[in-house]
Motif scaffolding. Structure first.
Motif, PDB file in Angstrom:
ATOM      1  N   LYS A   1      25.651  18.332  26.873  1.00 43.20           N
ATOM      2  CA  LYS A   1      26.717  19.067  27.587  1.00 43.20           C
ATOM      3  C   LYS A   1      28.070  18.793  26.936  1.00 43.20           C
ATOM      4  CE  LYS A   1      28.567  19.711  32.251  1.00 43.20           C
ATOM      5  NZ  LYS A   1      28.594  19.178  33.624  1.00 43.20           N
TER       6      LYS A   1
ATOM      7  N   PHE B   1      32.523  17.821  33.611  1.00 43.60           N
ATOM      8  CA  PHE B   1      33.179  18.380  34.802  1.00 43.60           C
ATOM      9  C   PHE B   1      33.987  17.297  35.508  1.00 43.60           C
ATOM     10  CE2 PHE B   1      32.936  20.055  39.263  1.00 43.60           C
ATOM     11  CZ  PHE B   1      33.740  21.154  39.033  1.00 43.60           C
TER      12      PHE B   1
ATOM     13  N   GLU C   1      32.958  13.399  35.869  1.00 41.07           N
ATOM     14  CA  GLU C   1      31.759  13.194  35.053  1.00 41.07           C
ATOM     15  C   GLU C   1      32.087  12.375  33.804  1.00 41.07           C
ATOM     16  OE1 GLU C   1      29.909  16.859  33.673  1.00 41.07           O
ATOM     17  OE2 GLU C   1      27.957  15.885  33.588  1.00 41.07           O
TER      18      GLU C   1
ATOM     19  N   CYS D   1      25.692  23.932  32.791  1.00 40.03           N
ATOM     20  CA  CYS D   1      26.576  23.896  33.953  1.00 40.03           C
ATOM     21  C   CYS D   1      28.010  24.327  33.593  1.00 40.03           C
ATOM     22  CB  CYS D   1      26.513  22.504  34.569  1.00 40.03           C
ATOM     23  SG  CYS D   1      26.724  22.514  36.353  1.00 40.03           S
ATOM     24  N   TYR D   2      28.937  23.418  33.564  1.00 44.11           N
ATOM     25  CA  TYR D   2      30.351  23.754  33.334  1.00 44.11           C
ATOM     26  C   TYR D   2      30.566  24.396  31.959  1.00 44.11           C
ATOM     27  CZ  TYR D   2      35.414  22.899  33.987  1.00 44.11           C
ATOM     28  OH  TYR D   2      36.777  23.024  34.156  1.00 44.11           O
TER      29      TYR D   2
ATOM     30  N   ARG E   1      31.527  28.056  31.789  1.00 42.06           N
ATOM     31  CA  ARG E   1      32.866  28.531  32.185  1.00 42.06           C
ATOM     32  C   ARG E   1      33.728  28.853  30.960  1.00 42.06           C
ATOM     33  NH1 ARG E   1      33.684  29.419  37.730  1.00 42.06           N
ATOM     34  NH2 ARG E   1      32.529  27.838  38.879  1.00 42.06           N
TER      35      ARG E   1
HETATM   36  O1  LIG Z   1      31.564  25.165  37.035  1.00 37.97           O
HETATM   37  C1  LIG Z   1      31.528  24.720  38.185  1.00 37.97           C
HETATM   38  O2  LIG Z   1      32.043  25.307  39.123  1.00 37.97           O
HETATM   39  C2  LIG Z   1      30.842  23.444  38.505  1.00 37.97           C
HETATM   40  C3  LIG Z   1      30.388  22.712  37.290  1.00 37.97           C
HETATM   41  C4  LIG Z   1      29.647  21.485  37.613  1.00 37.97           C
HETATM   42  O3  LIG Z   1      29.373  21.183  38.755  1.00 37.97           O
HETATM   43  C5  LIG Z   1      29.205  20.621  36.531  1.00 37.97           C
HETATM   44  O4  LIG Z   1      29.343  20.978  35.370  1.00 37.97           O
HETATM   45  O5  LIG Z   1      28.699  19.526  36.850  1.00 37.97           O
END
Ligand SMILES: O=C(O)CCC(=O)C(=O)O
Length: 171
Positions: free
Chosen positions: A114, A118, A130, A155-156, A159
């Protein structure tokens, strides 16, 4: 490539977590077996942190407990497995939130750490960092499954539009 071979069957698994690492991995194994039986997918994905999120459950890749389970399953069922994330024990004792990808020969074809950790600190609200426990990866990861190119993000990571654009531009 023919029209038929252009179609890929996917199984996207969502799993209920528990506090036990072995139970979580066994649950993933059971759900993969069930998905194979019922849907005959070519590629199966597991959720982020399906093993456990913490250092105390971390393991090395590709020889850790979870890696061995995923490798065996991929080989047994001749499928690709995008193995959600494992807390990976990396170099210099660093922990990464890492996605492994297994081929139908049981080989590790890619590992994505990753990239975007986050961190959130809302005044009077939630605080989650994190980056206090995890290290960030530094590589983009693109896999090829039967001629389909797939970019991996965790996950993040999703974005960040630049990352998706870079993957799209890579085909
Ligand atoms: O993008 C998000 O809203 C949350 C991301 C997230 O929880 C993560 O990357 O651990």
């Amino acid at each position: 490539m023919s029209k038929t071979s252009n179609i890929m069957r996917l199984a996207l698994l969502q799993l209920k977590g528990s506090k036990g690492k072995v139970a979580n991995v066994q649950n993933a194994v059971n759900k993969i077996e069930a998905a194979v039986k019922e849907h005959k997918p070519r590629l199966i994905t597991l959720p982020v942190c399906f093993v456990a999120p913490f250092r105390k459950y971390s393991e090395t890749i590709p020889d850790g407990f979870t890696s061995l389970q995923l490798s065996n399953l991929a080989k047994k069922h001749q499928v690709y497995i995008v193995g959600g994330t494992i807390p990976e024990l990396g170099e210099n004792d660093a922990i990464y939130n890492t996605c492994t990808v297994w081929s139908p020969t049981g080989d590790l074809v890619a590992k994505h750490r990753k990239m975007h950790l986050f961190d959130i600190d809302v005044k009077g609200g939630i605080r989650f960092k994190e980056s206090e426990t995890m290290s960030a990866g530094n590589d983009f990861t693109i896999i090829d499954v039967d001629g389909h190119k797939i970019g991996i993000g965790i996950c993040y990571d999703i974005r960040f539009e630049e990352m998706a654009r870079l993957y799209r531009n890579a085909g």
